[in-house]
Design a protein around this motif. Structure first.
Motif, PDB file in Angstrom:
ATOM      1  N   THR A 122       0.900  -1.266   0.110  1.00  0.00           N
ATOM      2  CA  THR A 122       0.003   0.184  -0.072  1.00  0.00           C
ATOM      3  C   THR A 122       0.949   1.244   0.084  1.00  0.00           C
ATOM      4  N   TRP A 123       0.709   2.048  -0.860  1.00  0.00           N
ATOM      5  CA  TRP A 123       1.570   3.371  -1.120  1.00  0.00           C
ATOM      6  C   TRP A 123       0.587   4.470  -0.834  1.00  0.00           C
ATOM      7  N   ALA A 124       1.303   5.298   0.239  1.00  0.00           N
ATOM      8  CA  ALA A 124       0.608   6.526   0.601  1.00  0.00           C
ATOM      9  C   ALA A 124       1.158   7.667   0.759  1.00  0.00           C
ATOM     10  N   VAL A 125       0.782   8.925  -0.032  1.00  0.00           N
ATOM     11  CA  VAL A 125       1.604   9.921   0.003  1.00  0.00           C
ATOM     12  C   VAL A 125       1.091  10.967   1.011  1.00  0.00           C
ATOM     13  N   PHE A 126      -0.048  10.839   1.321  1.00  0.00           N
ATOM     14  CA  PHE A 126      -0.415  11.836   2.460  1.00  0.00           C
ATOM     15  C   PHE A 126      -0.878  10.865   3.605  1.00  0.00           C
ATOM     16  N   PRO A 127      -0.306  10.200   4.242  1.00  0.00           N
ATOM     17  CA  PRO A 127      -0.886   9.288   5.494  1.00  0.00           C
ATOM     18  C   PRO A 127      -1.633  10.316   6.464  1.00  0.00           C
ATOM     19  N   LEU A 128      -1.020  11.717   6.549  1.00  0.00           N
ATOM     20  CA  LEU A 128      -1.413  12.429   7.702  1.00  0.00           C
ATOM     21  C   LEU A 128      -2.696  13.156   7.173  1.00  0.00           C
ATOM     22  N   ASP A 129      -3.235  12.974   6.161  1.00  0.00           N
ATOM     23  CA  ASP A 129      -4.239  13.441   5.352  1.00  0.00           C
ATOM     24  C   ASP A 129      -3.934  15.104   5.292  1.00  0.00           C
ATOM     25  N   ASP A 130      -2.837  15.410   4.661  1.00  0.00           N
ATOM     26  CA  ASP A 130      -2.495  16.823   4.905  1.00  0.00           C
ATOM     27  C   ASP A 130      -2.010  17.354   3.495  1.00  0.00           C
ATOM     28  N   MET A 131      -2.632  16.788   2.500  1.00  0.00           N
ATOM     29  CA  MET A 131      -2.432  17.063   1.151  1.00  0.00           C
ATOM     30  C   MET A 131      -2.707  18.622   0.592  1.00  0.00           C
ATOM     31  N   SER A 132      -3.416  19.383   1.676  1.00  0.00           N
ATOM     32  CA  SER A 132      -3.940  20.736   1.539  1.00  0.00           C
ATOM     33  C   SER A 132      -2.740  21.488   1.791  1.00  0.00           C
ATOM     34  N   GLY A 133      -1.814  21.032   2.481  1.00  0.00           N
ATOM     35  CA  GLY A 133      -0.535  21.838   2.989  1.00  0.00           C
ATOM     36  C   GLY A 133      -0.591  22.177   4.572  1.00  0.00           C
ATOM     37  N   ILE A 134      -1.198  21.220   5.383  1.00  0.00           N
ATOM     38  CA  ILE A 134      -1.126  21.441   6.644  1.00  0.00           C
ATOM     39  C   ILE A 134       0.152  21.201   7.461  1.00  0.00           C
ATOM     40  N   LEU A 135       0.441  22.028   8.251  1.00  0.00           N
ATOM     41  CA  LEU A 135       1.952  22.103   8.891  1.00  0.00           C
ATOM     42  C   LEU A 135       1.496  22.050  10.393  1.00  0.00           C
ATOM     43  N   ARG A 136       2.107  21.159  11.105  1.00  0.00           N
ATOM     44  CA  ARG A 136       2.072  21.243  12.568  1.00  0.00           C
ATOM     45  C   ARG A 136       3.180  21.156  13.289  1.00  0.00           C
ATOM     46  N   ASN A 137       3.295  21.446  14.507  1.00  0.00           N
ATOM     47  CA  ASN A 137       4.547  21.277  15.517  1.00  0.00           C
ATOM     48  C   ASN A 137       3.731  21.303  16.824  1.00  0.00           C
ATOM     49  N   GLY A 138       4.058  20.279  17.377  1.00  0.00           N
ATOM     50  CA  GLY A 138       3.510  20.165  18.821  1.00  0.00           C
ATOM     51  C   GLY A 138       2.361  19.418  18.881  1.00  0.00           C
ATOM     52  N   ASP A 139       1.527  19.188  18.130  1.00  0.00           N
ATOM     53  CA  ASP A 139       0.382  18.421  17.992  1.00  0.00           C
ATOM     54  C   ASP A 139       0.220  17.862  16.646  1.00  0.00           C
ATOM     55  N   CYS A 140      -0.736  16.863  16.679  1.00  0.00           N
ATOM     56  CA  CYS A 140      -1.220  16.028  15.322  1.00  0.00           C
ATOM     57  C   CYS A 140      -2.614  16.634  14.555  1.00  0.00           C
ATOM     58  N   ASP A 141      -2.717  17.574  14.676  1.00  0.00           N
ATOM     59  CA  ASP A 141      -3.975  18.283  14.120  1.00  0.00           C
ATOM     60  C   ASP A 141      -3.643  18.449  12.635  1.00  0.00           C
ATOM     61  N   TYR A 142      -3.675  17.324  12.009  1.00  0.00           N
ATOM     62  CA  TYR A 142      -3.807  17.208  10.491  1.00  0.00           C
ATOM     63  C   TYR A 142      -5.219  16.950  10.141  1.00  0.00           C
ATOM     64  N   GLY A 143      -5.331  16.253   8.858  1.00  0.00           N
ATOM     65  CA  GLY A 143      -6.525  16.025   8.382  1.00  0.00           C
ATOM     66  C   GLY A 143      -7.481  14.958   9.080  1.00  0.00           C
ATOM     67  N   PRO A 144      -8.787  15.047   9.170  1.00  0.00           N
ATOM     68  CA  PRO A 144      -9.414  14.044  10.009  1.00  0.00           C
ATOM     69  C   PRO A 144      -9.237  12.620   9.600  1.00  0.00           C
ATOM     70  N   ASN A 145      -8.766  12.509   8.278  1.00  0.00           N
ATOM     71  CA  ASN A 145      -8.537  11.077   7.853  1.00  0.00           C
ATOM     72  C   ASN A 145      -7.218  10.495   7.783  1.00  0.00           C
ATOM     73  N   ALA A 146      -6.352  11.096   8.763  1.00  0.00           N
ATOM     74  CA  ALA A 146      -5.060  10.373   8.999  1.00  0.00           C
ATOM     75  C   ALA A 146      -5.178   8.999   9.072  1.00  0.00           C
ATOM     76  N   THR A 147      -4.054   8.264   9.055  1.00  0.00           N
ATOM     77  CA  THR A 147      -3.877   6.915   9.142  1.00  0.00           C
ATOM     78  C   THR A 147      -3.941   6.733  10.573  1.00  0.00           C
ATOM     79  N   THR A 148      -4.837   5.786  11.078  1.00  0.00           N
ATOM     80  CA  THR A 148      -4.698   5.270  12.435  1.00  0.00           C
ATOM     81  C   THR A 148      -3.794   4.275  12.869  1.00  0.00           C
ATOM     82  N   GLY A 149      -3.509   3.865  14.070  1.00  0.00           N
ATOM     83  CA  GLY A 149      -2.670   2.794  14.403  1.00  0.00           C
ATOM     84  C   GLY A 149      -3.277   1.261  14.008  1.00  0.00           C
ATOM     85  N   ASP A 150      -4.867   1.641  14.231  1.00  0.00           N
ATOM     86  CA  ASP A 150      -5.517   0.031  13.835  1.00  0.00           C
ATOM     87  C   ASP A 150      -5.272  -0.201  12.086  1.00  0.00           C
TER      88      ASP A 150
END
Length: 420
Positions: A122-150
Motif C-alpha cells: 500500500t502506497w501513501a503520499v499523504f498518510p496524515l491527510d495533509d494534502m492541502s498543506g497542513i503544517l503542525r508542530n507540537g500536536d497532530c491536528d492534521y486532516g480528519p482521515n489520517a492513518t490510525t494505528g489500527d
C-alpha cells in the motif's frame, strides 16, 4: 537458477545464454516513483531550498509554488515512465498509477504480473491527510482521515511518505506516528491523535526530518526506509546520513522519487547517493551495499523478498545482464551493474519475458519486437503488446516529451550538490 547445468535442464530444451565478461543481476526494484509525472521535464533550479514539501507543493510560508502538472494523459505518462525504467534495468516499481505488462507494480494486485500474488503493498503520499498543506508542530491536528494505528497495523506493507523536510514540522510527522501519548486530544473536526505505527510492515519514504534517535527506533522495530537523495538535495539542500541508518541496522532501499526533482533512472540515483554521501558526510557506500538497496533490500521493504530481489532457485526470472565497455572503468561487478550506462544493458527480462535484448541476443526475443537506438548501439525491444502500438508510434503520439532512452547523464538532470 543453479550452480551448474544439470542434466534435467539440458533434456527439457533449456535455452543457454553464454555470457563472457558480463554481469548478471536481478532486476532493479524502485520503491519510490510518481509515474504520472513521467512526461514532465525536470524543474529548473531557482536556487531556493525550502524546509518542507508543502513549501514548494502549495507555497506555504510565502514560498513559491512549483508547478508540476501532469503533461498529457496520466495513462500515457505512466506507460512512458515504466518504459524509461525498464530500458535502464528496473523490473519492479512502486509508483502510484500503473500500466500492465511493463514493470511489476508492487502497489497494485493487478500489476504484480506473473509469479507474484496478492496482497500488494500500500502506497501513501499523504498518510496524515495533509494534502492541502497542513503544517503542525507540537500536536497532530492534521486532516480528519489520517492513518490510525489500527488501520496501519492491518496493512500488509505500508509505504508512507513521512518527514519530507528539514524543519520541526517535518520532524513532527514522525512524532505523530511513533507515540500513542504525543497527542491524546482529538481535533474538533476529527483526527488529531498520535499513534504508534512503527513496525516491520512500515517503510518510511523520505524520512528526512527524523533524528538519529528516531532511526534507532526504526531499527529496533524492524521498519524500513526508502531513500531518494537527489530529490532531497534538489528541494531541501541535504539528504540523510545513510551510513548512520545502515550501521544502526535499518533496512534501506533506494528510489528515484519522480522526474521533476529526482533521478530519471535508478543508476543515476545511485550516482547521486554515492556522491552526496561523500561530500556531506565524508563516508562512502560500497558498491555491493548500494546494489543491495536496489535489489534485495527493496524486495524486503516491499515484502516480496521470497520471489524477487536476488538470483536464487525458485525465485522469478527478473534478470538484467550488463556488458562491459572501455568507457566503464569499474572492475567491481556490483559497480558495473549499478552505474552502467544504458548502452551496456544486454538483456532485460521480467518473469522470463524478454523486454530488451542487445546485439547477439535478438533471436531470444519473441512477440512484437522492434529495433531502437540506445545511443550508439541498437537494441531489440518487445513492448508493443503492452503499449498497444509500436514504441516508435507511441513516442510520436506523445509529441516530444522527455525521452525514455537516456544517455549516461540525462538532460536537465536536477542537481545533487548539497547546500546545507
Amino acid at each position: 537458477m543453479g550452480k551448474s547445468c544439470i542434466q534435467e535442464a539440458k533434456t527439457r530444451k533449456t535455452t543457454f545464454i553464454h555470457c563472457t565478461d558480463s554481469v548478471i543481476s536481478p532486476g532493479f526494484i524502485n520503491l519510490h516513483e510518481h509515474l504520472d509525472f513521467s512526461t514532465f521535464r525536470p524543474l529548473a533550479d531557482n536556487g531556493v531550498k525550502v524546509n518542507h514539501r508543502h513549501d514548494w507543493r502549495v507555497g506555504t510560508r510565502r514560498n513559491e509554488r512549483r508547478e508540476t502538472e501532469v503533461n498529457g494523459s496520466v495513462a500515457d505518462a505512466v506507460k512512458w515512465g515504466e518504459l524509461r525504467h525498464v530500458f535502464s534495468g528496473t523490473t519492479s516499481i512502486v509508483g502510484g498509477p500503473m500500466a500492465s505488462g511493463l514493470t511489476r507494480n508492487l502497489d497494485h494486485v493487478a500489476g504484480l504480473e506473473a509469479g507474484l500474488y496478492n496482497p500488494a503493498a500500500t502506497w501513501a503520499v499523504f498518510p496524515l491527510d495533509d494534502m492541502s498543506g497542513i503544517l503542525r508542530n507540537g500536536d497532530c491536528d492534521y486532516g480528519p482521515n489520517a492513518t490510525t494505528g489500527d488501520t496501519a497495523g492491518k496493512i500488509y506493507r505500508y509505504l508512507a511518505h513521512v518527514g519530507e523536510g528539514v524543519d520541526a514540522e517535518a520532524a513532527n510527522e514522525f512524532q505523530c506516528f511513533s507515540s500513542e501519548t504525543y497527542d491524546v486530544t482529538p481535533a474538533p473536526a476529527g483526527g488529531g491523535l498520535s499513534y504508534d505505527i512503527i513496525a516491520p510492515n512500515l517503510a518510511l519514504v523520505h524520512a528526512l526530518g527524523l533524528t538519529e534517535a528516531d532511526f534507532d527506533l526504526v531499527a529496533e522495530r524492524g521498519a524500513h526506509v526508502v531513500w531518494s537523495p537527489r530529490s532531497n538535495v534538489f528541494l531541501y539542500g541535504k539528504t540523510l546520513n545513510v551510513s548512520y541508518l545502515l550501521e544502526a541496522g535499518v533496512n534501506v532501499a533506494l528510489g528515484t522519487d519522480w522526474l521533476p526533482s529526482g533521478s530519471a533512472t535508478m543508476a543515476r540515483e545511485a550516482v547521486c547517493a554515492l556522491s552526496v554521501t561523500k561530500e556531506s558526510y565524508k563516508r562512502t557506500i560500497e558498491s555491493k551495499t548500494m546494489w543491495e538497496m536496489m535489489t534485495i533490500n527493496a524486495a524486503h521493504a516491499a515484502s516480496f523478498e521470497d520471489h524477487i530481489g536476488s538470483l536464487a532457485p525458485s525465485k522469478l526470472a527478473d534478470i538484467v545482464i550488463f556488458s562491459t565497455s572501455p568507457s566503464l572503468s569499474y572492475h567491481d561487478p556490483f559497480a558495473r551493474a549499478i552505474y552502467a550506462p544504458e548502452e551496456n544493458i544486454e538483456l532485460v527480462m521480467r518473469g522470463g519475458k524478454i523486454l530488451v535484448a542487445g546485439t547477439g541476443l535478438e533471436d531470444l526475443a519473441t512477440g512484437a519486437c522492434e529495433s531502437v537506438a540506445f545511443g550508439d548501439v541498437t537494441k531489440t525491444i518487445c513492448v508493443e503488446e503492452e503499449l498497444g502500438a509500436s514504441y516508435v508510434e507511441f513516442e510520436k503520439k506523445l509529441g516530444g516529451v522527455y525521452p525514455a532512452i537516456l544517455p549516461c547523464v540525462p538532460p536537465d538532470e536536477p542537481s545533487c550538490e548539497p547546500t546545507r
